[in-house]
Design an enzyme around this catalytic site. Structure first.
Site, PDB file in Angstrom:
ATOM      1  N   GLU A  36       0.899  -1.074  -0.026  1.00  0.00           N
ATOM      2  CA  GLU A  36       0.058   0.022   0.129  1.00  0.00           C
ATOM      3  C   GLU A  36       0.936   1.205  -0.100  1.00  0.00           C
ATOM      4  OE1 GLU A  36      -2.995   0.220   3.498  1.00  0.00           O
ATOM      5  OE2 GLU A  36      -3.346   2.134   2.578  1.00  0.00           O
ATOM      6  N   ARG A 262       5.107 -13.138   9.601  1.00  0.00           N
ATOM      7  CA  ARG A 262       5.963 -11.663   9.126  1.00  0.00           C
ATOM      8  C   ARG A 262       7.277 -11.558  10.019  1.00  0.00           C
ATOM      9  NH1 ARG A 262       2.258  -7.729   9.210  1.00  0.00           N
ATOM     10  NH2 ARG A 262       3.554  -6.029   9.545  1.00  0.00           N
ATOM     11  N   LYS A 272       4.328   0.888   9.600  1.00  0.00           N
ATOM     12  CA  LYS A 272       4.418   2.193   8.841  1.00  0.00           C
ATOM     13  C   LYS A 272       4.039   3.365   9.659  1.00  0.00           C
ATOM     14  CE  LYS A 272       2.914   0.250   4.808  1.00  0.00           C
ATOM     15  NZ  LYS A 272       2.569   0.171   3.538  1.00  0.00           N
TER      16      LYS A 272
HETATM   17  P1  ATP Z   1       2.756  -2.128   8.029  1.00  0.00           P
HETATM   18  O1  ATP Z   1       2.022  -3.168   9.154  1.00  0.00           O
HETATM   19  O2  ATP Z   1       4.256  -2.056   8.498  1.00  0.00           O
HETATM   20  O3  ATP Z   1       1.944  -0.975   8.000  1.00  0.00           O
HETATM   21  P2  ATP Z   1       1.423  -3.337   5.938  1.00  0.00           P
HETATM   22  O4  ATP Z   1       1.341  -4.758   5.891  1.00  0.00           O
HETATM   23  O5  ATP Z   1       0.049  -2.500   5.938  1.00  0.00           O
HETATM   24  O6  ATP Z   1       2.698  -2.910   6.824  1.00  0.00           O
HETATM   25  P3  ATP Z   1       1.683  -3.181   3.023  1.00  0.00           P
HETATM   26  O7  ATP Z   1       2.121  -2.359   2.146  1.00  0.00           O
HETATM   27  O8  ATP Z   1       0.285  -3.888   3.098  1.00  0.00           O
HETATM   28  O9  ATP Z   1       2.050  -3.085   4.718  1.00  0.00           O
HETATM   29  O10 ATP Z   1       2.529  -4.591   2.873  1.00  0.00           O
HETATM   30  C1  ATP Z   1       2.784  -5.108   1.595  1.00  0.00           C
HETATM   31  C2  ATP Z   1       3.140  -6.836   1.667  1.00  0.00           C
HETATM   32  O11 ATP Z   1       4.179  -6.677   2.597  1.00  0.00           O
HETATM   33  C3  ATP Z   1       2.345  -7.350   2.289  1.00  0.00           C
HETATM   34  O12 ATP Z   1       1.988  -8.705   1.512  1.00  0.00           O
HETATM   35  C4  ATP Z   1       2.567  -7.663   3.663  1.00  0.00           C
HETATM   36  O13 ATP Z   1       2.074  -9.063   4.038  1.00  0.00           O
HETATM   37  C5  ATP Z   1       4.251  -7.544   3.494  1.00  0.00           C
HETATM   38  N1  ATP Z   1       4.553  -7.351   4.752  1.00  0.00           N
HETATM   39  C6  ATP Z   1       4.325  -6.123   5.377  1.00  0.00           C
HETATM   40  N2  ATP Z   1       5.205  -6.123   6.773  1.00  0.00           N
HETATM   41  C7  ATP Z   1       5.674  -7.325   6.638  1.00  0.00           C
HETATM   42  C8  ATP Z   1       7.023  -8.012   7.631  1.00  0.00           C
HETATM   43  N3  ATP Z   1       6.992  -7.263   8.714  1.00  0.00           N
HETATM   44  N4  ATP Z   1       7.189  -9.266   7.077  1.00  0.00           N
HETATM   45  C9  ATP Z   1       6.994  -9.609   6.018  1.00  0.00           C
HETATM   46  N5  ATP Z   1       6.150  -9.219   4.923  1.00  0.00           N
HETATM   47  C10 ATP Z   1       5.413  -7.772   5.511  1.00  0.00           C
HETATM   48 MG    MG Z   2      -1.427  -3.897   4.686  1.00  0.00          MG
END
Ligand code: ATP
Ligand code: MG
Length: 558
Positions: A36, A262, A272
């Site tokens: 995102e 994760r 984020k």
């Molecule tokens: P955050 O929780 O940090 O805001 P998010 O999951 O909302 O992160 P996205 O932009 O939706 O962020 O993530 C893009 C991809 O990266 C998704 O497929 C998510 O599952 C993966 N991802 C995000 N954080 C991690 C992590 N800590 N370890 C592994 N994969 C991750």
């Molecule tokens: Mg997300």
């Protein structure tokens, strides 16, 4: 794309192997990385990138980059650009397959119309509070909405009016008609469209209704022909919903959602939202502050793409959440820098040494090895003369028992040069040591035939040739392993007040004057350093990437 490495197998690869064996997806392997664009990517995303693009690479498949931009308010073009740069820098390529969920807004709308026509979705005119109240709890089933049995015609008419901007935000939603008594709360008639009169960074004001993530995601996957939709564990409970949409719309060749744990790293935060807080409130200098766990921060700190990819391979993928020790990331970094970073000498806290028995005008060229791990990196010349600088820490007037470096009457070897002996300590009126007077033993030139041995070897720079530089010594940004462990506490309470130390008058080998932003070196005995983009020809700024050893582990062992 980078060289193919031998990525260890894991449960996701096992699933793919089995799908290939049973020909489930017609021998296709197609993954996606769906960020995102509401912040910069961090090391957790790097794990996901390496996983998705790595699978595509190893199975001769494809991996798409898809911006999951269904949330108009928090998303920005700046983030989109940084994400592209970071994925490329990590060594991966999406060819021409860069997509946006917003590319599919029309298709997603048409799918919603189909759900309505099939009696599988309805317009709810309840308020947000009512929706919440009717949802029930984990132990109590939900209540059906009074609007649940609206006719198809009425639903179609209202949905069109929603789309045409006839209603205010929050007055109506489109909901999937599933089961208000399902033990999985996500299946209790989830909202799939809401009204939001907000400009979108790509579609402008074309839409005032936006699809929810749970609805947009499976359908975007399907539209792109994704076979394996890999996501993090928190989406496991969303999987029945993911499948429900594909089934309700009667779609063939359905993608399969697979969840993995994760990455959580010790001494690091990964959300984020929290990273944005650090940036906005000025705790760090920006998203690319070298203390940030963002890919841009790691890059500026001196991390290499190889070290991050190796780290991702090393930690593997699992089905259960865990806290990975940041030491493992630093280990992967040292391993890579050790192979590739040229050695140089730099003195962070200079102490002048005058070699009293060395001829006044003489300069000798000493030979130094650029990298003992890689002889092909060659040798360089180091000028040696009467005045040099050593590290203040390498001298003790009253030496500790185990101190084998310079002290009055004691001898030490200057790396690549001679053995010197401290004869005199010179102080100012306040009693501060201003310089040392030493003698050298001309028989002990490095590489010569002298068999003389001393216990310590120290680094130095020649006073005449050395140039000034700034060094920025970074430490962990947090003082505790898991800054988010206690939800009652603000994670910012655990910020390390000493996470950055700036040293303004270091002295470095003249050869480094040519260094360009991003160049990496090992400063002998001090650590790996990387030239910061702030550097100018006038002033070189070095970021300490990582120390040579894990100093924290040492402290714990003591
Ligand atoms: P955050 O929780 O940090 O805001 P998010 O999951 O909302 O992160 P996205 O932009 O939706 O962020 O993530 C893009 C991809 O990266 C998704 O497929 C998510 O599952 C993966 N991802 C995000 N954080 C991690 C992590 N800590 N370890 C592994 N994969 C991750
Ligand atoms: Mg997300």
């Amino acid at each position: 794309m980078e060289e193919k490495t031998a990525t260890p197998s894991n449960f996701i690869r096992d699933i793919i192997d089995e799908d290939l064996r049973t020909n489930k997806h017609n021998q296709k392997v197609h993954t996606r990385f769906p960020p995102e664009p509401n912040g910069y990517l961090h090391i957790g995303h790097a794990k996901s990138i390496c996983l998705n693009f790595g699978i595509a690479r190893d199975y001769n498949g494809l991996c798409n980059l898809r911006f999951d931009d269904t949330n108009p308010e928090k998303e920005e073009v700046e983030y989109v650009e940084s994400i592209e740069e970071d994925v490329r820098w990590l060594g991966f390529d999406w060819d021409n397959r860069m997509f946006y969920a917003s590319d599919y807004f029309q298709q997603l709308y048409d799918f919603a119309v189909k759900l309505i026509k099939d009696g599988k979705a309805y317009i709810d005119s309840s308020t947000a509070d009512e929706l919440k109240e009717h949802r029930g709890t984990i132990t109590e089933s939900g209540k059906e909405s009074p609007y649940r049995n609206r006719s198809v015609e009425e639903n179609l008419e209202l949905f069109l009016a929603m789309k045409d901007g006839k209603f205010e935000d929050g007055t109506h939603t489109l909901r999937a008609k599933i089961d208000m008594s399902s033990p999985n709360m996500l299946l209790r008639d989830p909202v799939i469209y809401r009204i939001k009169k907000a400009d979108h960074h790509r579609t402008g004001d074309k839409w005032c209704i936006y699809p929810m993530y749970d609805y947009a995601h499976p359908l975007s996957d399907w539209i792109e022909g994704i076979t394996h939709s890999i996501c993090t564990l928190e989406f496991e409970v969303h999987r029945p919903l993911y499948d429900w949409f594909l089934e309700a719309l009667n779609l063939e060749n359905r993608p399969q959602q697979i969840e993995f744990a994760r990455l959580n790293l010790s001494y690091t935060i990964m959300s984020k939202r929290k990273l944005l807080e650090l940036v906005q409130e000025g705790y760090v200098s920006g998203w690319d502050d070298p203390r940030m766990p963002t890919i841009s921060g790691l890059r500026r700190r001196g991390y290499t793409p190889e070290s991050i990819r190796n780290f991702a391979d090393r930690i593997g993928v699992a089905k259960r959440d865990a806290l990975t020790d940041v030491v493992l990331l630093e280990y992967s970094l040292r391993e890579d820098l050790n192979k590739h970073a040229p050695r140089t000498m730099a003195v962070l806290n200079p102490l002048k040494v005058i070699i009293t028995n060395y001829p006044n005008d003489k300069t000798e060229e000493m030979e130094a090895v650029n990298n003992p791990e890689d002889i092909s990196m060659g040798k360089r010349k180091l000028s040696f003369s009467k005045e040099i600088y050593i590290e203040q820490d390498d001298f003790q007037e009253v030496p500790h028992k185990k101190f084998h470096r310079l002290s009055p009457g004691n001898e030490v070897r200057l790396k690549y040069a001679y053995i010197i002996k401290c004869e005199n300590v010179i102080k100012d009126e306040k009693g501060n040591i201003t310089e040392l007077h030493c003698t050298y033993d001309p028989e002990t030139r490095s590489g010569g035939s002298s068999m003389k041995k001393v216990k310590g070897t120290i680094h130095w720079v020649s006073a005449k040739q050395a140039i000034k530089a700034e060094a920025r010594l970074y430490d962990r940004l947090f003082t505790v392993e898991d800054p988010s462990a206690d939800p009652e506490k603000d994670f910012k309470e655990f910020i390390n007040p000493d996470s950055l130390k700036i040293i303004t008058d270091c002295l470095i080998e003249p050869e480094l004057a040519m260094a360009k932003p991003g160049d990496k070196f090992q400063f002998e005995r001090l650590g790996y350093f990387c030239v910061d983009p702030l550097s100018t020809e006038k002033l070189l700024v070095f970021n300490r990437t990582v120390t040579l050893r894990d100093s924290w582990a040492k402290i714990e062992k003591k």
